[in-house]
Design an enzyme around this catalytic site. Structure first.
Site, PDB file in Angstrom:
ATOM      1  CB  SER A  48      37.312  18.376  27.955  1.00 36.69           C
ATOM      2  OG  SER A  48      36.339  17.982  27.014  1.00 36.69           O
ATOM      3  CE  LYS A 123      35.590  13.961  27.472  1.00 33.17           C
ATOM      4  NZ  LYS A 123      36.132  15.219  28.037  1.00 33.17           N
TER       5      LYS A 123
END
Length: 297
Positions: A48, A123
């Site tokens: 991701s 993230k």
């Protein structure tokens, strides 16, 4: 005489063993202190954050520059509510930082924020407390901030999607309200609360911040049939936030479960800032030598 030599030799070996044991204890203490207060390591399990981080990367996480966290680990492991305190640091988390954090929802529970000490995500920080974030034609925009934010090639891919969506791409986003019509291409504006900031409580703020307020107060925020906002049984018209919040997103925007889908990240859930890749291995265990000690940007 010979007996005395044996006793002297034994004492020497006991002293050496004692010194070795003491040295090992010191090393263990130093290691624990470094892990808790200074730096720790995490393995990247998914793509991701590709291409910045790849599955099999091991990253060093700076815990001290923004302040290490202190909380009751045993209570956290048992799933109990814990008070999280952050030590003083010398810098704040910034846009562009790659953050490691505890995911703010427990598995299968999306109705309330909860601290899961065993579940970690990584993230990129896109918006910080006090920002107002929007996504326009797939690109992140922060009001008053010039320049690009996040990983642009992935945002370009999102911008090229048809408005109707594409296979494998979840178009609808937080706060999951079809009347607002927020998607991965057109999102917001979404004001990101800062500690001490006050917002009026209406149907919009209830949708955006209901879970944040409920987590801070330990009470459910709800809207009644007349459109009034209630915290527990008390009517409230405004709310003053007690924590800072962040909007985070994966660099591989088309394959990332991030703030676009589950909302804002509370600051106490942030472990720290990923700064270096210290080890990287392929699925077949071959080392990616070109990634060793690579700076994370």
């Amino acid at each position: 005489m010979e007996e005395g030599k044996k006793q002297g030799s034994m004492r020497t070996w006991l002293e050496r063993l004692t010194n070795i044991a003491f040295g090992v204890c010191v090393l263990v203490v130093v290691y624990c202190v470094l892990q808790v207060f200074v730096v720790t390591s995490f393995k990247i399990p998914s793509d991701s954050m590709s291409p910045t981080l790849l599955p099999g990367d091991y990253v060093l996480v700076d815990k001290c520059s923004a302040g290490a966290r202190l909380f009751d680990v045993l209570d956290a492991v048992e799933g109990k509510e814990v008070d999280i305190h952050r030590l003083p640091g010398w810098r704040k988390f910034r846009r562009g930082d790659v953050l490691v954090f505890n995911f703010p929802y427990r598995s299968g529970r999306w109705d309330s924020i909860a601290f899961d000490v065993m579940r970690y995500y990584v993230k990129r920080c896109v918006a910080v407390p006090g920002d107002t974030l929007a996504i326009r034609k797939g690109y992140y925009r922060v009001a008053g901030h010039e320049g690009n934010i996040g990983f642009l090639p992935a945002q370009k891919c999102i911008s090229m999607l048809p408005d109707s969506g594409a296979a494998g791409i979840q178009m609808e986003t937080f706060p999951w309200d079809k009347r607002r019509g927020w998607t991965v291409k057109e999102f917001g504006p979404f004001p990101v609360p800062a500690r001490g900031q006050t917002v009026g409580m209406d149907s919009t703020s209830w949708r955006l911040y209901g879970q944040l307020v409920g987590w801070e107060q330990g009470k459910k925020l709800r809207m009644d049939e007349q459109g009034r906002i209630l915290l527990g049984d008390s009517l409230i018209r405004e709310y003053r936030f007690q924590e800072n919040y962040y909007f985070v997103a994966g660099d591989k925007a088309e394959n990332s479960q991030d703030s676009r889908y589950w909302g804002l990240l509370p600051e106490p859930f942030i472990v720290g800032r990923a700064v270096r890749i210290w080890k990287s291995v392929e699925p077949d265990e071959d080392t990616r030598w070109d990634r060793i000690w690579k700076k994370i940007e």
